[in-house]
Write an enzyme that holds these catalytic residues in place. Sequence first.
Site, PDB file in Angstrom:
ATOM      1  N   GLY B 255       9.655  -2.711  -1.639  1.00  0.00           N
ATOM      2  CA  GLY B 255       9.727  -3.155  -3.029  1.00  0.00           C
ATOM      3  C   GLY B 255       8.584  -2.581  -3.840  1.00  0.00           C
ATOM      4  O   GLY B 255       8.783  -1.921  -4.840  1.00  0.00           O
ATOM      5  N   PHE B 256       7.358  -2.849  -3.371  1.00  0.00           N
ATOM      6  CA  PHE B 256       6.139  -2.336  -4.011  1.00  0.00           C
ATOM      7  C   PHE B 256       6.055  -2.766  -5.472  1.00  0.00           C
ATOM      8  O   PHE B 256       5.518  -2.051  -6.315  1.00  0.00           O
ATOM      9  CB  PHE B 256       6.047  -0.807  -3.853  1.00  0.00           C
ATOM     10  N   PRO B 667      -3.525  -9.238  12.838  1.00  0.00           N
ATOM     11  CA  PRO B 667      -4.228  -7.970  12.586  1.00  0.00           C
ATOM     12  C   PRO B 667      -3.336  -6.740  12.776  1.00  0.00           C
ATOM     13  O   PRO B 667      -3.471  -5.756  12.048  1.00  0.00           O
ATOM     14  CB  PRO B 667      -5.362  -7.983  13.607  1.00  0.00           C
ATOM     15  N   GLN B 673      -0.189  -2.603   6.980  1.00  0.00           N
ATOM     16  CA  GLN B 673      -0.110  -2.681   5.513  1.00  0.00           C
ATOM     17  C   GLN B 673      -1.263  -1.957   4.849  1.00  0.00           C
ATOM     18  O   GLN B 673      -1.090  -1.285   3.843  1.00  0.00           O
ATOM     19  CB  GLN B 673      -0.126  -4.146   5.077  1.00  0.00           C
ATOM     20  N   LYS B 736      -7.222 -13.704   2.667  1.00  0.00           N
ATOM     21  CA  LYS B 736      -7.139 -13.188   1.295  1.00  0.00           C
ATOM     22  C   LYS B 736      -6.048 -12.111   1.302  1.00  0.00           C
ATOM     23  O   LYS B 736      -5.414 -11.865   2.304  1.00  0.00           O
ATOM     24  CB  LYS B 736      -8.490 -12.617   0.857  1.00  0.00           C
ATOM     25  N   GLU B 740      -1.849  -5.293  -1.431  1.00  0.00           N
ATOM     26  CA  GLU B 740      -2.202  -4.519  -2.618  1.00  0.00           C
ATOM     27  C   GLU B 740      -3.528  -3.797  -2.419  1.00  0.00           C
ATOM     28  O   GLU B 740      -3.767  -2.744  -3.007  1.00  0.00           O
ATOM     29  CB  GLU B 740      -2.342  -5.443  -3.843  1.00  0.00           C
TER      30      GLU B 740
END
Lengths: 159, 773
Positions: B255-256, B667, B673, B736, B740
Amino acid sequence: MTSRTSIHLTINGHDHELEVEPRVTLLDALRDHLGLTGTKKGCDQGQCGACTVHVDGQRVLACLTLAAQAQGRSITTIEGLAEQDGTLHAVQAAFLEQDAFQCGYCTPGQIMSAVACIREGHAGSDDEIREYMAGNLCRCGAYPHIVAAVRQAAMEAAS
Amino acid sequence: MTVHELRTRPADSKRGDASDGGALAGQVGGRLSRVDGPAKITGAAKYAVEQQLDGLSHAVLVESTIAAGRVRSIDTAAAQAAPGVLKVLTPDNALRLNTATDWLGTPPPDVPYCPLARDITFSGQHVAAVVAESFEQAVAAAALVKVSYDEAPVIADLSDAKAGDGIPVDAMTKEWGDAEAAFAAAPVRICAAYNTPREYQAPMEPHGLIAQWQGDQLTVWEPSQWLDGMARTYAEWFGVPFENVRLVSPYIGGGFGSKAFAYGYGAVAAMAAKMLGRPVKLAVTRPQTFTAYGGRAATRQTVALGANAEGQIQSIVHRGVNETSVDGMWVEPLGSVTSIMYATPNFSSRQNVVRVNSVVPGALRAPGENPSAFGIECAIDELAYEVGIDPLEIRLRNYAEQDPEAKKPWSTRQLREAFAAGAEAFGWSKRSPEPRSMRDGNQLIGWGVAAGTYPVRRAYGEAVVRILADGSVEVESSSIDMGQGTYTILAQTAAETLGVPADNVVVKLGDSRYARAGVTGGSRLAGVMTGAVHKAATAALDQLVGLAISDPRSPFHALQPNTLVVTEGRISSPRGDGPDVPIAELLGSVGRDRIEAKGDTMPANSTPEERYKNYTTIAMALPHTEGDYSRHSWCAHFIEVRVDEDFGTVRVSRVVSALDSGRLYNPKLAESQWKGGIIMGIGQALLEEGIVDRRHGRIVNNNLADYLIATNADIPDIEVISVGIPDPHSSALGGKGVGELGIVGVAPAIANAVFHATGMRVRDLPITLEKLI
């Protein structure tokens, strides 16, 4: 154009009879007419590699192949890669272990390319794998893990 | 459809990373392989538009071939007469829809909405659609639709003379001290302009949907980053209750940022399905993905840094511009990193948006932070050379010990640790400072560094956890997995909380009939959903233990609640002196076939309206500076490039990145990602650029052979290092954002490395060879 033609396809060792328009691509025949949706449509113009299947053992882009062109040939898709009992192909197992995918959409094409890449003898080094896997785009950016998976499967195949 | 009958293999039972003290694979923090993996590697995973429905018809869009003007007429006769055609949709016969609430929750104007345009504001706008029995028939008939136009002058892009300076966005203004005066008085001053082009999400799965009406009930199979938000849009368009719309999105092929909203083509397909009374599939073509929704807006920034001779920043003056469409508003917050990365007593950032004939731009990985970091992280590199100190050292000299804008302490900021760990692993101390001083034969070698950051976006979430009669566990949520690993980390969370093996947990996602969920974007999902599942699973565990103690048929009857534990799916007394029974046996003995708990993290007195608003808009998202802390994830990228001296070709040959995403829930998946973000950043730095035909305002490279994204052959080995520590202020379990973060700072690190290699400062992305020779 409404004329239909009868096509006989051998897919993953099974015979299929199809009545389709002559302009139907192998990709759409697989996905829309046979329900074999494991082969993905990423661009429909031969640019991304997501639709890679094997025709007579060669990697082929199903979106640039008419279904009629595959008549009489042996087609292998991602659904036909594992053993009958569900045992994963070494490349599939390596993809899972190395986390060589995220969204999974390019993955069937990557795996089909990887199987052929190893069989073609082009998995001799990481650089060679990168080059011979460069036709399969992955937007999630799993490339280093894809290289690791292909390397692992190639080494298993050689041993 | 979303059930994964997965069993953890022994090979996966490795220990997790150090930050979790070595969690088992099936626990939070463990390196469990993705549980949806087997479905994806065997072709069994059915994505949204792959559902096989009886009576399915196919819609194909017709798009405007001009970028500004008006449709004079549409001749549909030939298309109507083509074989298999069921309907040709134009503005003349389209259903009247309502305008829907936007994602911010803004009430819509009471005007009709038509997804097929008469007034043309960009090239590629939907003007008509053809629905036919087969896909091939629809494609052929769509080519027969003849549209004639009255053309108007085009504003092609930001550099068009007609574009002007744009509209100030006052909400983006951030100022403290007297930045202009302090800059003028500073002994060292640099000022430069940094530009980024239009960039596109280009997920490998193109957009599209299948829409089916049954009475006034609408089912939409569509890849979605936000089922409840999109369901609300469809419901409002068609004037049916929210509950009447079901969105199904079991897997999402990337999607991004591009799959969070219902777009015009969705309205076209759902409208056609309603008019025809049969299901309609509309697959957006790859070229159409460049205009059916927006990519990242082109941006321009100027960054002026005033500093003393030691390189300490005295003032930052920042001005930004991004393009938006003629009739829509997109603000790409260009001052977001500029205002927090470095300590400065004087600061000013302002931003304009400029209207051009483009589709309204949208979110692409780290909207705002990504181009913002390109400006400030290149600028500080330029300052380092200006004052003659190491680019890493200057970042430490200007380290922000607290949020310079919010004037609040960081919740956690392991950026100093990231610089140290990255530099050590990369070998930064061996860098020769002078540009053009490192080479290997014909190749100039450059080493660059840059930092990145992304705010912790928080929201409320909910989940259902069920313990079934056989002792297995189900987790349900209408959140989604587009590759981040939601299926996996929620299984780990439920397993750890309940004390059952992860392979006894089935996670069901991607159906709006499940417990509601807000948007999957801004790296918020993992923190929100692990918190919600933890809460629901805790409630289910409390019920289970309560039952064990209170039910007279239970072997634990009349024991104290805190004397029972559940591990490996068995209930026992920790002292080991009582019964030890599997969960299934306990449930059987007390005559229960299931225990179900819904957990949500909303404030207890929330009204149904507030809950609806929370899950269908972002109006209730919690600011990252709410309360006592400023919350962000952080990273530092160290990158080596090799530039061919004769040809100007740039290759990235080495990447070491150290990242602080707090506690990692898994992890193995987080590293993937991060690397994915870094790889997208390499493409952004060297390859990606939407090229505008200035005469016609058209994107000419609207396909994957001409809009270049990184291929396998472009990417070297990448080393990622986790330097995060659990951050209790950012999420329930201490994580967190991950997804992104990785891309932020990559492009400036590469630009800085190219300068080090060549002595040439390229401030316009992408860094292509003609800019170096």
